[in-house]
Each structure stands twice: as C-alpha cells, then as structure tokens.
Scaffold this motif. Sequence first.
Motif, short mmCIF file in Angstrom:
data_model
loop_
_atom_site.label_atom_id
_atom_site.label_comp_id
_atom_site.label_asym_id
_atom_site.label_seq_id
_atom_site.Cartn_x
_atom_site.Cartn_y
_atom_site.Cartn_z
N ILE A 88 -0.17 -40.92 16.80
CA ILE A 88 -1.57 -40.52 16.67
C ILE A 88 -1.55 -39.10 16.12
O ILE A 88 -1.20 -38.15 16.81
CB ILE A 88 -2.31 -40.61 18.01
N LEU A 89 -1.88 -38.98 14.83
CA LEU A 89 -1.81 -37.69 14.16
C LEU A 89 -3.17 -37.02 14.27
O LEU A 89 -4.17 -37.55 13.79
CB LEU A 89 -1.41 -37.88 12.70
N LEU A 117 -10.13 -40.05 22.53
CA LEU A 117 -10.94 -41.25 22.33
C LEU A 117 -10.10 -42.35 21.70
O LEU A 117 -10.14 -43.51 22.11
CB LEU A 117 -12.07 -40.93 21.35
N VAL A 118 -9.31 -41.98 20.70
CA VAL A 118 -8.44 -42.92 20.01
C VAL A 118 -7.47 -43.54 21.01
O VAL A 118 -7.32 -44.76 21.11
CB VAL A 118 -7.66 -42.22 18.87
N VAL A 139 -2.26 -43.65 13.34
CA VAL A 139 -3.70 -43.35 13.30
C VAL A 139 -3.85 -41.88 12.95
O VAL A 139 -3.21 -41.03 13.58
CB VAL A 139 -4.37 -43.62 14.66
N VAL A 140 -4.66 -41.58 11.92
CA VAL A 140 -4.92 -40.18 11.62
C VAL A 140 -6.36 -39.89 12.01
O VAL A 140 -7.30 -40.49 11.49
CB VAL A 140 -4.70 -39.83 10.13
N THR A 141 -6.51 -38.97 12.96
CA THR A 141 -7.84 -38.63 13.46
C THR A 141 -7.89 -37.11 13.58
O THR A 141 -7.02 -36.43 13.04
CB THR A 141 -8.10 -39.34 14.81
N ASN A 142 -8.90 -36.57 14.24
CA ASN A 142 -8.82 -35.12 14.42
C ASN A 142 -8.68 -34.77 15.89
O ASN A 142 -8.80 -35.63 16.76
CB ASN A 142 -9.98 -34.41 13.74
N GLU A 143 -8.40 -33.47 16.11
CA GLU A 143 -8.04 -33.06 17.47
C GLU A 143 -9.08 -33.47 18.50
O GLU A 143 -8.74 -33.92 19.59
CB GLU A 143 -7.80 -31.55 17.50
#
Length: 331
Positions: free
Chosen positions: A79-80, A62-63, A53-57
């Motif tokens: 989880i990136l 939440l992810v 999963v690429v999300t932001n900091e």
Amino acid sequence: MKTIILAGGVGTRLWPLSREYFPKQFIPMDGKSLFQKTCERAEKFSKEDEIWVVTNEIHQYLVRNQMEELGYTVPKEHILAEPEQKNTLPAIAWAMQQIRAEEKSATAVVFPSDHLLGNDASGQIQAAEPLAKNCLVTFGVRPTSPHTGYGYIRPGKALPPGFAVEEFREKPDEKTAAGYVKKGYLWNSGIFLLSVPVFFGELKKYQPRLAAAFGGSTVPEYGELDTISIDYGLLEPSKKVAVVPLDTEWSDLGTFAALYAIKTHDGEGNVGKAEYLAARDNYVDAPGGKRVGLIGVDNLVVVDTADALLVCDNRHTEKVKDLVGRLKKQN
Ligand code: GDD
Ligand code: MG
C-alpha cells in the motif's frame, strides 16, 4: 500478472457526498465500495501479494480497513501512501518501480478505483497481454456523448486483439469531442496494461525527469515530482500505444449525472427518496434521513449532508469541481 489500483483521487465532482477525508471510491454502494469492487476484480489477475494500491497518506488506513473487510492480507509495503497528490503518472511510476524490483519484465494491469465495470471485462483484458510486450495498452469504450472529461482514442491499423492508436487526445473541448464521436473515436476507459520495459522506455523518452526520479530503487522526494496524468504525460505523445475495445458495461461514476444514469428511476424519472409534486428527472440524496420535497422542478440534483447542501442542474454536474475550488479558496 501484477495489479496496480489507483485510489488517490478525491472525487471532487461528487461533493458534498465525496469529501477529502472520505472520497467516492470508499463510499459503500450496495454493500461494497467501488474500491472494494476493484480489489475483487484484481483477484482475477493477481495473487494477494501481486496487488499494489497507490493512495495518499490520509486514506491509507481506509484502504487497509476496506481490504481487511474483504479478508485480504495484502503486505503492508504494497500500500503505497503518497505524501501529496501528483496525479496518475507518478502514482503509476512508483508502483511500477516496486514491481520492477521484483520482476524486470513484469506486466501490470492498472485499474482506477472509481468505475463500474462488467465482469466479462476481465477475460478481454487478459487476452490483450501479448500486446503489452511492445505497447502501452489502453482499453476503449464506445462513446455515448461528447463528454469532455475523458480521453479520446482514434484506432488505426489492426493489432489483434486491438488496434494501434493513431491519436490519443485527453479531455478535448466539447466541439472537438463531438467531432471525435462522429469520427468513431473511443473513450479511454482509464484501464491500462503496462509492461515494465515499455513503460520505463516511454517514460524516459517523454518524461525524463520522472524516469530519473524512479530510475533507482529509492522513493524520490515526492514534493519535487512533476504533477501530470499518464494520459497527458505518456499516452498523448507516445507512438507505441494500442487500444483494445471493451465490450462490456462501463461507467465512470464521476458525476451526479453518471450516478443518476445507473440508478433506478421512478415513473417520473426521479431518483432518491423524496416527495415529488409535478417534478421530473430529479436526483435526491439526503443520507441523514431528512424529509425532502420537490415541487415543480425538473433536472435537479439535491444532495444534503450534515454540513453541506448542493443544489445543481443535472446538466451542469461537471461544474461541481469549480464550485469546490471556490469553496476551498474561502477556507
Ligand atoms: N494514487 C493516486 N494519486 N491516484 C490518483 C491520483 C493521484 O494523485 N489522481 C487520481 N488518482 C486515481 C483516481 O482515484 C482514479 O481512480 C484514477 O486515478 C483516475 O483519476 P481521475 O482523476 O478520476 O481521472 P479522470 O477521470 O479525470 O480521467 C481518466 O479517466 C477517464 C475515464 O474515467 C483519464 O484516464 C481519461 O483519459 C479517461 O477517459
Ligand atoms: Mg475518473
């Protein structure tokens, strides 16, 4: 197969429902969020430790929470968390770099996390895997309007189970889009099948700076990366793109007009809890439980949250993004 889930967008066009700290893909709809529904889709392609999963900091917790709610134990390093938004190409390149470290010729399916997709799509996506050996594979959807927020794809010669792409054009203006719809172009669904060798080969050709940045095994200095989407950065210039038409329900729930379209309408075409007097085709969402009344108005979107209220013509919901841009400048 590996799965990459893109979950780093902020869903600006759904303001004030979608906020920087709680974007649309994480909002529960009918029990589960769109992100969670995407995770469940990923299960059909990958084991838990093959999902990235690429999300932001800001959204990484939440992810994690939403994945744990589903009973997943995805490895922490899958989880990136991006320190800043650089659009979809750097996000995909980062995940592909991690995947390459595990398996040099792996194929990955890339899913956005802001879509509704029919269950029967999975088999159609899986059947396209052989195409990914030589092409960047996109999935096409039959257009229903000259929407300017999508990529348009012109299918060429047969490349079973799909076609070679003759032209890929991201977000054309309305006039051009209308011409494309007439000519039988498809919408880009935002789902891709990418193999490590083809992806990095094309990246090197068309975005050499990004290819160099993700060429090794370390994560590059994110702030210095080019900001660009895979659509503009690779799919428009590449000559190795294929498209497989998807025959299933598909909706990018990017705007209130799109949400309106998928919800149940009353006899007057209204959606949402309110008193309607001589009012038609309106969309009301007041999550706080406030009483709402509409009189003599049509095609309105009314979204009321604790600290923000939006009133918008249902035909201009694309412009919510511009409004948010203005509001941000005032902060
Ligand atoms: N990790 C990460 N980082 N994810 C991102 C970023 C980012 O910087 N920017 C966007 N995303 C995620 C979004 O959350 C979404 O799930 C997905 O990537 C696609 O980004 P959007 O910003 O929603 O793209 P779009 O809707 O304007 O256009 C894309 O999708 C259309 C179909 O919905 C393009 O691929 C179009 O060609 C396509 O038609
Ligand atoms: Mg989108």
